[in-house]
Design a protein around this motif. Structure first.
Motif, PDB file in Angstrom:
ATOM      1  N   ILE A  90     -47.833  22.831 -33.646  1.00 23.47           N
ATOM      2  CA  ILE A  90     -46.706  23.650 -34.060  1.00 23.47           C
ATOM      3  C   ILE A  90     -47.059  24.602 -35.207  1.00 23.47           C
ATOM      4  O   ILE A  90     -47.772  24.258 -36.096  1.00 23.47           O
ATOM      5  N   LYS A 150     -40.924  26.798 -40.099  1.00 25.47           N
ATOM      6  CA  LYS A 150     -40.523  27.477 -38.874  1.00 25.47           C
ATOM      7  C   LYS A 150     -39.134  26.975 -38.516  1.00 25.47           C
ATOM      8  O   LYS A 150     -38.818  25.799 -38.761  1.00 25.47           O
ATOM      9  N   THR A 210     -32.797  21.247 -30.740  1.00 29.00           N
ATOM     10  CA  THR A 210     -33.884  20.281 -30.533  1.00 29.00           C
ATOM     11  C   THR A 210     -33.463  19.088 -29.672  1.00 29.00           C
ATOM     12  O   THR A 210     -32.294  18.931 -29.343  1.00 29.00           O
ATOM     13  N   ILE A 256     -48.232  17.141 -34.406  1.00 18.13           N
ATOM     14  CA  ILE A 256     -47.239  18.142 -34.781  1.00 18.13           C
ATOM     15  C   ILE A 256     -47.907  19.278 -35.557  1.00 18.13           C
ATOM     16  O   ILE A 256     -47.689  20.456 -35.294  1.00 18.13           O
ATOM     17  N   ASP A 282     -37.927  27.715 -32.984  1.00 16.15           N
ATOM     18  CA  ASP A 282     -39.335  28.058 -32.720  1.00 16.15           C
ATOM     19  C   ASP A 282     -40.184  26.852 -32.362  1.00 16.15           C
ATOM     20  O   ASP A 282     -41.268  27.009 -31.796  1.00 16.15           O
ATOM     21  N   ILE A 283     -39.731  25.693 -32.727  1.00 19.15           N
ATOM     22  CA  ILE A 283     -40.584  24.509 -32.532  1.00 19.15           C
ATOM     23  C   ILE A 283     -40.029  23.530 -31.510  1.00 19.15           C
ATOM     24  O   ILE A 283     -40.716  22.600 -31.098  1.00 19.15           O
ATOM     25  N   GLU A 293     -42.191  22.648 -28.144  1.00 16.26           N
ATOM     26  CA  GLU A 293     -43.423  21.911 -28.421  1.00 16.26           C
ATOM     27  C   GLU A 293     -43.095  20.516 -28.944  1.00 16.26           C
ATOM     28  O   GLU A 293     -43.735  19.529 -28.572  1.00 16.26           O
ATOM     29  N   LEU A 294     -42.095  20.464 -29.798  1.00 14.95           N
ATOM     30  CA  LEU A 294     -41.700  19.170 -30.367  1.00 14.95           C
ATOM     31  C   LEU A 294     -41.263  18.196 -29.273  1.00 14.95           C
ATOM     32  O   LEU A 294     -41.619  17.014 -29.290  1.00 14.95           O
ATOM     33  N   SER A 346     -34.977  16.023 -36.207  1.00 14.74           N
ATOM     34  CA  SER A 346     -35.292  17.405 -36.578  1.00 14.74           C
ATOM     35  C   SER A 346     -34.167  17.939 -37.453  1.00 14.74           C
ATOM     36  O   SER A 346     -33.015  17.959 -37.031  1.00 14.74           O
ATOM     37  N   LEU A 390     -42.069  21.884 -41.978  1.00 18.94           N
ATOM     38  CA  LEU A 390     -42.601  23.077 -41.302  1.00 18.94           C
ATOM     39  C   LEU A 390     -41.793  24.299 -41.714  1.00 18.94           C
ATOM     40  O   LEU A 390     -40.566  24.244 -41.751  1.00 18.94           O
TER      41      LEU A 390
END
Lengths: 238, 238
Positions: free
Chosen positions: B238, B181, A75, B234, B185-186, B189-190, B204, B179
């Motif tokens: 997500i 996930k 991230t 979010i 996976d995120i 988008e994050l 995160s 989440l």
């Protein structure tokens, strides 16, 4: 036999904001003590580029080893790898050795190796990978800096991989004496013993068990017989 | 409103040898976060004169506050006070204000204020005492350095005493989104959301609950409404 010295850099806002408890320093401390490496200093810092870079340079210069934990995930807040590269003046790119490991790991799980996960294959040039038996994405070592994950299970797995490769010292032995007297009652006699056994080191740690005060004396050294003598002296004098 | 910055120096071989777990850093982190002071760095060092002195000088210069824990008891390994005095170029002696506190405390308990205990009345000149409601012997503050005990109950009691006197910042608020996930996976988008809400910070943190992977996103900032908007974003994206 000299003991190698080590330092630790724990990277992450979550520890200094009180959100999470660190477990890695205590684990590293125990493992290093066992093989005769002296963990001399540990620093907890925030996810801040300048702080990470300058601390890597300082600690790896000051001590034989530097172990880092945290900031190598997929991230936006995982900035450790770029900072390590900067500290060493090296390039970072997706490396084929790391890519192969991730590809195999995610293929077996049926998970896509997407752009975010691919970031975990970004490794500074010349670094050697450290296996991650838990979740694929490797750590790495450059010279005397070991870069590992923050998640305790992964940190522990990486540390287990590298421990056999470290230069060991003669392990420091320790012997505890539990006394049901307060530190203030034993301090002067203890100090005489400390002076007498100058090859050993003595720590004094107060405890309180259900309202009963006492002191744990921890004797540390290399010479078991001498330590037993010191323990006997403590039991006689105090 | 600027947030004051703080640092911590945890002094003691027992933490770096793995003998004991530290509890004070986590406690301090939480208390400071609550009143808007930013704990920027924490260092764990050994019972070593030079290391203690140089770290006190460095950290108190670099940050608004320095909080120390450990090394102010009555035994030979309690060397913090002499190091603090050295770092400030001040004299240390048994001070009458500290002496009175110890005398009263031990008299009430029917315990002799012997030579060892008297050491805990050795306080650098010009320092202000910090009350210890647990075991008498005070901590103290010199300029921006707060010198406190290592025993967690005593550390906590001393911290409670001094907190009202610290310069506060506007507290950082935090909001968590859980989440189910994985981070991989995120992450992309994050990152878009992170860029969009540049006034907020996002952490995160992966978790694993009984084999189920997920990610906690922690949003931090000053503006509650903006944080709620980011959280909604979010949850939508997500």
């Amino acid at each position: 036999m000299e003991q190698p010295t080590a330092s630790m850099l724990v990277i992450g806002d979550e520890l200094l904001s009180g959100r999470t408890h660190d477990a890695n320093m205590h684990h590293l401390a125990n493992e290093l003590t066992e093989i005769g490496i002296n963990l001399s200093e540990a620093r907890f810092i925030r996810d801040d580029d300048d702080a990470i870079v300058s601390n890597i340079i300082e600690l790896r210069t000051k001590f034989d080893y530097l172990f880092t934990s945290g900031g190598i995930g997929p991230t936006h807040d995982d900035i450790t790898t770029d900072c390590v590269a900067k500290a060493f003046g090296r390039q970072v790119s997706v490396r084929s050795d790391a890519f192969k490991i991730l590809k195999k790991y995610y293929d077996e799980k049926g998970i896509e190796l997407n752009e975010a996960r691919l970031r975990m294959a970004r490794i500074p040039e010349t670094a050697d990978l450290i296996e991650n038996t838990i979740s694929g994405a490797p750590g790495y070592v450059i010279e005397n800096v070991y870069v590992m994950a923050g998640v305790p299970r992964i940190f522990q797995s990486m540390l287990k991989t590298i421990l056999p490769n470290l230069k060991k010292g003669s392990p420091t032995l320790s012997l505890s004496v539990k006394l049901y007297k307060g530190e203030g009652d034993i301090a002067l006699e203890l100090e005489k013993i400390v002076r007498k056994f100058s090859e050993l080191s003595f720590g004094s740690y107060p405890f309180n068990e259900k309202g009963v005060h006492g002191t744990n004396i921890v004797i540390r050294g290399k010479d078991k017989e001498l330590m037993i003598k010191a323990k006997e002296k403590i039991l006689i004098l105090i």
